[in-house]
Write a protein that holds these residues in place. Sequence first.
Motif, PDB file in Angstrom:
ATOM      1  N   GLY A   1      -7.461  -7.665  11.101  1.00  0.00           N
ATOM      2  CA  GLY A   1      -7.235  -9.097  11.290  1.00  0.00           C
ATOM      3  C   GLY A   1      -5.794  -9.524  11.075  1.00  0.00           C
ATOM      4  N   ASP A   2      -5.609 -10.773  10.649  1.00  0.00           N
ATOM      5  CA  ASP A   2      -4.256 -11.288  10.412  1.00  0.00           C
ATOM      6  C   ASP A   2      -3.606 -10.533   9.263  1.00  0.00           C
ATOM      7  N   SER A   3      -2.281 -10.428   9.297  1.00  0.00           N
ATOM      8  CA  SER A   3      -1.599  -9.656   8.265  1.00  0.00           C
ATOM      9  C   SER A   3      -1.745 -10.324   6.896  1.00  0.00           C
ATOM     10  N   PHE A   4      -1.682  -9.487   5.864  1.00  0.00           N
ATOM     11  CA  PHE A   4      -1.783  -9.945   4.477  1.00  0.00           C
ATOM     12  C   PHE A   4      -0.662 -10.943   4.179  1.00  0.00           C
ATOM     13  N   ALA A   5       0.562 -10.604   4.597  1.00  0.00           N
ATOM     14  CA  ALA A   5       1.722 -11.474   4.327  1.00  0.00           C
ATOM     15  C   ALA A   5       1.524 -12.862   4.932  1.00  0.00           C
ATOM     16  N   LYS A   6       1.020 -12.888   6.165  1.00  0.00           N
ATOM     17  CA  LYS A   6       0.815 -14.172   6.852  1.00  0.00           C
ATOM     18  C   LYS A   6      -0.253 -14.997   6.125  1.00  0.00           C
ATOM     19  N   GLN A   7      -1.308 -14.318   5.657  1.00  0.00           N
ATOM     20  CA  GLN A   7      -2.369 -15.037   4.936  1.00  0.00           C
ATOM     21  C   GLN A   7      -1.871 -15.576   3.595  1.00  0.00           C
ATOM     22  N   VAL A   8      -1.023 -14.797   2.909  1.00  0.00           N
ATOM     23  CA  VAL A   8      -0.453 -15.278   1.638  1.00  0.00           C
ATOM     24  C   VAL A   8       0.354 -16.551   1.886  1.00  0.00           C
ATOM     25  N   LEU A   9       1.082 -16.574   2.998  1.00  0.00           N
ATOM     26  CA  LEU A   9       1.910 -17.734   3.349  1.00  0.00           C
ATOM     27  C   LEU A   9       1.057 -18.935   3.759  1.00  0.00           C
ATOM     28  N   GLU A  10       0.067 -18.700   4.625  1.00  0.00           N
ATOM     29  CA  GLU A  10      -0.638 -19.825   5.255  1.00  0.00           C
ATOM     30  C   GLU A  10      -1.939 -20.208   4.577  1.00  0.00           C
ATOM     31  N   GLU A  11      -2.680 -19.224   4.035  1.00  0.00           N
ATOM     32  CA  GLU A  11      -4.022 -19.509   3.510  1.00  0.00           C
ATOM     33  C   GLU A  11      -4.050 -19.614   1.989  1.00  0.00           C
ATOM     34  N   ASN A  12      -3.266 -18.729   1.348  1.00  0.00           N
ATOM     35  CA  ASN A  12      -3.198 -18.715  -0.106  1.00  0.00           C
ATOM     36  C   ASN A  12      -4.578 -18.624  -0.771  1.00  0.00           C
ATOM     37  N   TYR A  13      -5.369 -17.633  -0.336  1.00  0.00           N
ATOM     38  CA  TYR A  13      -6.714 -17.431  -0.896  1.00  0.00           C
ATOM     39  C   TYR A  13      -6.638 -17.044  -2.373  1.00  0.00           C
ATOM     40  N   ASP A  14      -7.757 -17.259  -3.082  1.00  0.00           N
ATOM     41  CA  ASP A  14      -7.850 -16.849  -4.498  1.00  0.00           C
ATOM     42  C   ASP A  14      -8.142 -15.349  -4.626  1.00  0.00           C
ATOM     43  N   ASN A  15      -8.723 -14.774  -3.577  1.00  0.00           N
ATOM     44  CA  ASN A  15      -9.095 -13.349  -3.569  1.00  0.00           C
ATOM     45  C   ASN A  15      -8.780 -12.760  -2.202  1.00  0.00           C
ATOM     46  N   TYR A  16      -8.429 -11.463  -2.180  1.00  0.00           N
ATOM     47  CA  TYR A  16      -8.232 -10.766  -0.903  1.00  0.00           C
ATOM     48  C   TYR A  16      -8.942  -9.424  -0.941  1.00  0.00           C
ATOM     49  N   VAL A  17      -9.614  -9.102   0.157  1.00  0.00           N
ATOM     50  CA  VAL A  17     -10.103  -7.743   0.367  1.00  0.00           C
ATOM     51  C   VAL A  17      -9.133  -7.098   1.353  1.00  0.00           C
ATOM     52  N   LEU A  18      -8.498  -5.998   0.939  1.00  0.00           N
ATOM     53  CA  LEU A  18      -7.465  -5.353   1.754  1.00  0.00           C
ATOM     54  C   LEU A  18      -7.894  -3.948   2.150  1.00  0.00           C
ATOM     55  N   GLU A  19      -7.895  -3.684   3.446  1.00  0.00           N
ATOM     56  CA  GLU A  19      -8.073  -2.303   3.892  1.00  0.00           C
ATOM     57  C   GLU A  19      -6.692  -1.681   3.960  1.00  0.00           C
ATOM     58  N   VAL A  20      -6.442  -0.658   3.156  1.00  0.00           N
ATOM     59  CA  VAL A  20      -5.095  -0.073   3.126  1.00  0.00           C
ATOM     60  C   VAL A  20      -5.119   1.409   3.490  1.00  0.00           C
ATOM     61  N   SER A  21      -4.133   1.801   4.298  1.00  0.00           N
ATOM     62  CA  SER A  21      -4.033   3.197   4.733  1.00  0.00           C
ATOM     63  C   SER A  21      -3.106   3.954   3.788  1.00  0.00           C
ATOM     64  N   SER A  22      -3.164   5.275   3.878  1.00  0.00           N
ATOM     65  CA  SER A  22      -2.241   6.083   3.065  1.00  0.00           C
ATOM     66  C   SER A  22      -0.796   5.751   3.420  1.00  0.00           C
ATOM     67  N   PHE A  23      -0.525   5.425   4.706  1.00  0.00           N
ATOM     68  CA  PHE A  23       0.849   5.104   5.110  1.00  0.00           C
ATOM     69  C   PHE A  23       1.349   3.855   4.382  1.00  0.00           C
ATOM     70  N   GLN A  24       0.460   2.873   4.178  1.00  0.00           N
ATOM     71  CA  GLN A  24       0.870   1.662   3.449  1.00  0.00           C
ATOM     72  C   GLN A  24       1.086   1.979   1.968  1.00  0.00           C
ATOM     73  N   LEU A  25       0.251   2.858   1.431  1.00  0.00           N
ATOM     74  CA  LEU A  25       0.377   3.229   0.014  1.00  0.00           C
ATOM     75  C   LEU A  25       1.626   4.060  -0.261  1.00  0.00           C
ATOM     76  N   ASP A  26       2.140   4.731   0.775  1.00  0.00           N
ATOM     77  CA  ASP A  26       3.338   5.552   0.593  1.00  0.00           C
ATOM     78  C   ASP A  26       4.544   4.712   0.155  1.00  0.00           C
ATOM     79  N   ASP A  27       4.548   3.429   0.513  1.00  0.00           N
ATOM     80  CA  ASP A  27       5.708   2.581   0.202  1.00  0.00           C
ATOM     81  C   ASP A  27       5.365   1.436  -0.747  1.00  0.00           C
ATOM     82  N   ILE A  28       4.525   1.734  -1.759  1.00  0.00           N
ATOM     83  CA  ILE A  28       4.301   0.726  -2.805  1.00  0.00           C
ATOM     84  C   ILE A  28       5.154   1.081  -4.014  1.00  0.00           C
ATOM     85  N   HIS A  29       5.455   0.059  -4.819  1.00  0.00           N
ATOM     86  CA  HIS A  29       6.194   0.247  -6.078  1.00  0.00           C
ATOM     87  C   HIS A  29       5.408  -0.387  -7.226  1.00  0.00           C
ATOM     88  N   ASP A  30       5.036  -1.659  -7.052  1.00  0.00           N
ATOM     89  CA  ASP A  30       4.316  -2.395  -8.108  1.00  0.00           C
ATOM     90  C   ASP A  30       2.922  -2.841  -7.684  1.00  0.00           C
TER      91      ASP A  30
END
Length: 445
Positions: free
Chosen positions: A139-168
């Motif tokens: 669906g819509d990107s997480f970043a866009k939802q944080v900006l526009e929707e500001n939900y209290d909770n998020y369910v995120l499907e994340v791939s290993s490629f996305q996890l490769d570039d996390i820090h915090d």
Amino acid sequence: MKKGRLVILGGGESGIGTALLGKSKGYDVFVSDKGEIKKKYKNVLLNNEIEFEDKQHTESKILDADVVMKSPGIPDKVDLVKQIREVGIKVVSEIEFASNYTDATLVAITGSNGKTTTATLTHHLLKQELDVGLAGNIGDSFAKQVLEENYDNYVLEVSSFQLDDIHDFNPKIAILTNITPDHLDRYEYKFENYIASKFRITENQTKDDYFIYDADDEVISEWLQHNQIQSKKLPFSLTKTIEEGAYLDNNKIIITIDNNQIIMPTENITLEGKHNIKNAMAASTVAHLLKIRKQTIRESFENFQGVEHRLEHVLKINKVQYINDSKATNVNATYFALESMDAPTVWIVGGVDKGNDYKELFPFVNEKVKAIICLGVDNEKLFEAFGNMVDVIVETQYMSEAVKIAYKVAGAGDNVLLSPACASFDLFENYEDRGRQFKNAVRNL
């Protein structure tokens, strides 16, 4: 206040969402894509006065970044990415960037298979009672939802490629559905690198967080024996009795967390197959943790529609059921599909082989498959693997033709299953395009 320069590599869904969020937070934003940026995304960039380029990467404009958000599709071995890292610029993924700007409760789901179904099902269970968004690979990107929707909770499907570039990045609840060899071309063909990448989902978790995982998965169990994680473990299993977590007992799912138990009958679950019992266990454990009422969880299971291109029942024609499982892009996903077939099956398979080993499919092919239609540019490996097992094995490079052949070969009571076990890039744009072409061909029979 200027935050510094944010350069985004890749002008797709995650890139555009990050550009919009970055701009709103005061970054000087530049988007660069080696390919062509889709018109709908270009229009968003133009309307928001965000500088961009496509069909090229201008190094001077990229190497003066303070932070780079890299699209998950770009491998680390690309020279430009190596240069960025060498000069010491921080590289982040979209989930890392966006998570800095929300205090929401994050439920993050990864795994080689089942993550889309588990994420969609979890969101379906939670949305009845909570303010919740569904993002990541869906669906819509997480970043866009944080900006526009500001939900209290998020369910995120994340791939290993996305996890490769996390820090915090730190989800309150992390789920690991399973680990089987996939995408090894991105991990130097070392399975251990891919495993480590998946487990990064837990690396910033604390003792106040939760880790839900498949206790029947040998790869996961083995890793946990040799590595420490901080979060509270909540395993699920089809074969073992689990004290804290979820297990199956006489067709009932039993979930126990802090001495609080709920029991869910599985006959109400609309999804078929053993693997979907596991997806249901993971999703209902999350719902239980987030205090969703038992009645709501039960009702949600009964009306869940499933995921497009994932064992999706398309049509029944002349008593033959046509099933679209185009999302099965690896052998393990096709294993689950064939396992759940309860009738003789005409199997449409093939595409870009990611180093597949088809051995684990042999018992199912012998038992359930009456004909194989190979749909790929190079089908040699499929012929070698299955040529002696079935009476009918043919090849084609057109979906319409594959479906017509299937129609001729299938008899009343049979299934026709598209479950390719391969990537789609040789003949199709992506697995969605492949699945839609299948459904259109079936409707045109």
